[in-house]
Design a protein around this motif. Structure first.
Motif, mmCIF file in Angstrom:
data_model
loop_
_atom_site.group_PDB
_atom_site.id
_atom_site.type_symbol
_atom_site.label_atom_id
_atom_site.label_comp_id
_atom_site.label_asym_id
_atom_site.label_seq_id
_atom_site.Cartn_x
_atom_site.Cartn_y
_atom_site.Cartn_z
ATOM 1 N N LEU A 12 6.359 47.574 -12.164
ATOM 2 C CA LEU A 12 7.202 46.397 -12.047
ATOM 3 C C LEU A 12 6.468 45.180 -11.479
ATOM 4 N N ARG A 13 5.637 45.420 -10.456
ATOM 5 C CA ARG A 13 4.945 44.280 -9.835
ATOM 6 C C ARG A 13 4.129 43.515 -10.855
ATOM 7 N N GLY A 14 3.534 44.275 -11.773
ATOM 8 C CA GLY A 14 2.732 43.634 -12.811
ATOM 9 C C GLY A 14 3.613 42.941 -13.832
ATOM 10 N N LEU A 15 4.691 43.594 -14.231
ATOM 11 C CA LEU A 15 5.568 43.008 -15.251
ATOM 12 C C LEU A 15 6.148 41.684 -14.776
ATOM 13 N N VAL A 16 6.518 41.631 -13.502
ATOM 14 C CA VAL A 16 7.098 40.394 -12.969
ATOM 15 C C VAL A 16 6.082 39.256 -13.080
ATOM 16 N N CYS A 17 4.829 39.542 -12.792
ATOM 17 C CA CYS A 17 3.805 38.492 -12.908
ATOM 18 C C CYS A 17 3.574 38.131 -14.358
ATOM 19 N N TRP A 18 3.598 39.141 -15.206
ATOM 20 C CA TRP A 18 3.322 38.905 -16.623
ATOM 21 C C TRP A 18 4.371 37.980 -17.235
ATOM 22 N N VAL A 19 5.632 38.150 -16.804
ATOM 23 C CA VAL A 19 6.725 37.360 -17.352
ATOM 24 C C VAL A 19 6.567 35.869 -17.013
ATOM 25 N N GLY A 20 5.980 35.568 -15.876
ATOM 26 C CA GLY A 20 5.714 34.172 -15.540
ATOM 27 C C GLY A 20 6.801 33.545 -14.691
ATOM 28 N N PHE A 21 7.082 32.280 -14.897
ATOM 29 C CA PHE A 21 8.015 31.462 -14.109
ATOM 30 C C PHE A 21 7.402 31.085 -12.752
ATOM 31 N N LYS A 22 8.221 30.429 -11.929
ATOM 32 C CA LYS A 22 7.693 29.893 -10.670
ATOM 33 C C LYS A 22 7.758 30.935 -9.556
ATOM 34 N N HIS A 23 6.627 31.266 -8.993
ATOM 35 C CA HIS A 23 6.577 32.308 -7.965
ATOM 36 C C HIS A 23 6.243 31.719 -6.595
ATOM 37 N N THR A 24 6.756 32.361 -5.566
ATOM 38 C CA THR A 24 6.282 32.031 -4.222
ATOM 39 C C THR A 24 6.423 33.274 -3.335
ATOM 40 N N GLY A 25 5.753 33.259 -2.205
ATOM 41 C CA GLY A 25 5.818 34.424 -1.314
ATOM 42 C C GLY A 25 6.278 34.024 0.073
ATOM 43 N N ILE A 26 6.901 34.970 0.769
ATOM 44 C CA ILE A 26 7.135 34.770 2.196
ATOM 45 C C ILE A 26 6.504 35.940 2.936
ATOM 46 N N GLN A 27 6.045 35.673 4.131
ATOM 47 C CA GLN A 27 5.304 36.690 4.876
ATOM 48 C C GLN A 27 6.216 37.448 5.833
ATOM 49 N N TYR A 28 5.923 38.722 6.013
ATOM 50 C CA TYR A 28 6.676 39.488 6.997
ATOM 51 C C TYR A 28 5.827 40.635 7.520
ATOM 52 N N ASP A 29 6.267 41.206 8.634
ATOM 53 C CA ASP A 29 5.598 42.388 9.169
ATOM 54 C C ASP A 29 6.379 43.602 8.730
ATOM 55 N N ARG A 30 5.684 44.531 8.101
ATOM 56 C CA ARG A 30 6.392 45.716 7.612
ATOM 57 C C ARG A 30 6.618 46.685 8.760
ATOM 58 N N ALA A 31 7.880 47.018 8.963
ATOM 59 C CA ALA A 31 8.214 47.943 10.053
ATOM 60 C C ALA A 31 7.935 49.364 9.605
ATOM 61 N N LYS A 32 8.024 50.288 10.551
ATOM 62 C CA LYS A 32 7.859 51.667 10.109
ATOM 63 C C LYS A 32 9.212 52.246 9.686
ATOM 64 N N ARG A 33 9.150 53.343 8.961
ATOM 65 C CA ARG A 33 10.351 54.013 8.488
ATOM 66 C C ARG A 33 11.264 54.354 9.654
ATOM 67 N N GLU A 34 12.555 54.098 9.521
ATOM 68 C CA GLU A 34 13.470 54.394 10.624
ATOM 69 C C GLU A 34 13.754 55.884 10.739
ATOM 70 N N ALA A 35 13.834 56.558 9.624
ATOM 71 C CA ALA A 35 14.103 58.005 9.651
ATOM 72 C C ALA A 35 13.632 58.603 8.339
ATOM 73 N N GLY A 36 13.509 59.920 8.333
ATOM 74 C CA GLY A 36 13.050 60.579 7.108
ATOM 75 C C GLY A 36 11.550 60.428 6.939
ATOM 76 N N THR A 37 11.048 60.942 5.836
ATOM 77 C CA THR A 37 9.600 60.875 5.611
ATOM 78 C C THR A 37 9.317 60.147 4.321
ATOM 79 N N THR A 38 8.062 59.749 4.150
ATOM 80 C CA THR A 38 7.704 59.004 2.949
ATOM 81 C C THR A 38 7.893 59.872 1.715
ATOM 82 N N LYS A 39 8.380 59.259 0.640
ATOM 83 C CA LYS A 39 8.550 59.972 -0.626
ATOM 84 C C LYS A 39 7.379 59.641 -1.527
ATOM 85 N N TYR A 40 6.337 59.044 -0.948
ATOM 86 C CA TYR A 40 5.157 58.683 -1.716
ATOM 87 C C TYR A 40 3.920 59.411 -1.248
#
Ligand code: UDP
Ligand code: MG
Length: 313
Positions: A175-203
């Motif tokens: 998806l990340r690639g498809l969104v870029c491929w489609v085009g249009f006006k993009h911008t980003g906002i920055q954030y700090d990624r928190a850790k998982r609140e509960a459970g374990t990673t599914k990746y």
């Protein structure tokens, strides 16, 4: 409808309820729908969500018949979302829901895609950090589209972008690639990624590698060129070695040189080169095969276990 929020959920029973209440709390002043994509959870995720959602609310739970994967869950969400703006967010609260409001204000300024760029990540192993960091950089050096570094799937998309992504016929959806491929006006906002609140990673690593290979092969044919270059080098080296050994034979016809080591090295080297190139070819042929089968990306389980099952697929 102003906003749709797509939340993939795979075995998130520990946190599903908290995710729901947090989202409802953050978005309370807006006109919106929540689309939970239950990606074949084998725990209580589905029951928890279906019981939480009031009968008369616009929110829905779409359940898959089995685990089809994170990217398929996004596709289902994008197919069913009705909002003018669509946000996708992880169901483990690692992506802060408050950021959705910030994304909306960027969208109102006229941007079609607002992605969240991670400044810092907490509670993740150094291995994940390093591999994630390098993944984006390698991908960008191989592909012609520029995928912003250190962004996940947490982003807002305008209806125009969503409609165009829904039109893309391909099966392997990075998806990340498809969104870029489609085009249009993009911008980003920055954030700090928190850790998982509960459970374990599914990746686990296996899935991460799969995603990385998907990303590279869906957007680049550079690996095929790499195998061509590798083959050319191997040919050039073996040709030079051939000339050299022929010259040796002419200059010193009587000496019997012990050629065991050089033969083994040549055989092993060429065998390696051939296997690598066949492997790369196989990766692309496998993808052609997947595309040509035209199987659906996901199958919805509309069996009547709960209230919210009467969705069109
Ligand atoms: N997920 C999913 N299907 C899968 C794996 C993950 O829907 O096969 C969901 C998961 O429930 C979570 C989101 O995708 O909401 C991100 O997964 P996770 O947090 O495990 O990934 P990480 O943050 O560790 O990269
Ligand atoms: Mg997570």
């Amino acid at each position: 409808m102003l906003l749709s929020v797509i939340v993939p959920m795979y075995n998130e029973e520990e946190i599903a309820a908290k995710t729901y209440t947090t989202l409802v709390d953050v978005l309370k002043d807006l006109e919106y729908e929540l689309l939970f994509i239950n990606d074949g959870s084998t725990d209580k995720t589905r029951e928890i969500l279906e019981n939480l959602i009031p009968e008369d609310s616009p929110h829905k739970v779409l359940s898959f018949s089995r685990n089809f994967g994170h990217q398929a869950a996004f596709s289902a969400g994008l197919n069913h979302a009705q909002g003018d703006a669509v946000v996708i967010i992880d169901g483990d609260l690692q992506d802060p829901p408050e950021l959705i409001l910030e994304m909306l204000s960027k969208w109102r300024e006229g941007y079609h895609v607002v992605y969240a760029q991670r400044r810092k990540r907490q509670g993740e192993s150094w291995f994940k950090l390093i591999t994630a960091r390098w993944f984006y950089r390698i991908l960008n050096s191989l592909t012609s589209i520029k995928i912003p570094v250190d962004t996940g799937d947490f982003r807002l998309m305008d209806r125009a972008v969503v409609d165009n992504i829904n039109r893309l016929p391909e099966r392997s959806r990075f998806l990340r690639g498809l969104v870029c491929w489609v085009g249009f006006k993009h911008t980003g906002i920055q954030y700090d990624r928190a850790k998982r609140e509960a459970g374990t990673t599914k990746y686990p690593l296996r899935k991460m590698m799969g995603l990385a290979i998907d990303g590279i092969t869906s957007f680049s044919t550079a690996p095929l060129k790499f195998s061509l270059v590798l083959g050319m080098w191997a040919t050039a080296i073996s040709f030079a070695l051939g000339v050299w050994s022929f010259a040796q034979k002419l200059l010193h016809p009587t000496t019997t040189t012990d050629g065991w080591a050089s033969i083994i090295i040549a055989v092993v080297f060429l065998g390696g080169v051939q296997l690598i190139t066949i492997g790369i070819l196989g990766e692309y042929i496998g993808r052609i095969y997947e595309e040509i089968k035209q199987r659906p990306l996901y199958i919805l389980d509309k069996s009547s276990r709960g209230k919210k099952y009467d969705m069109d697929s």
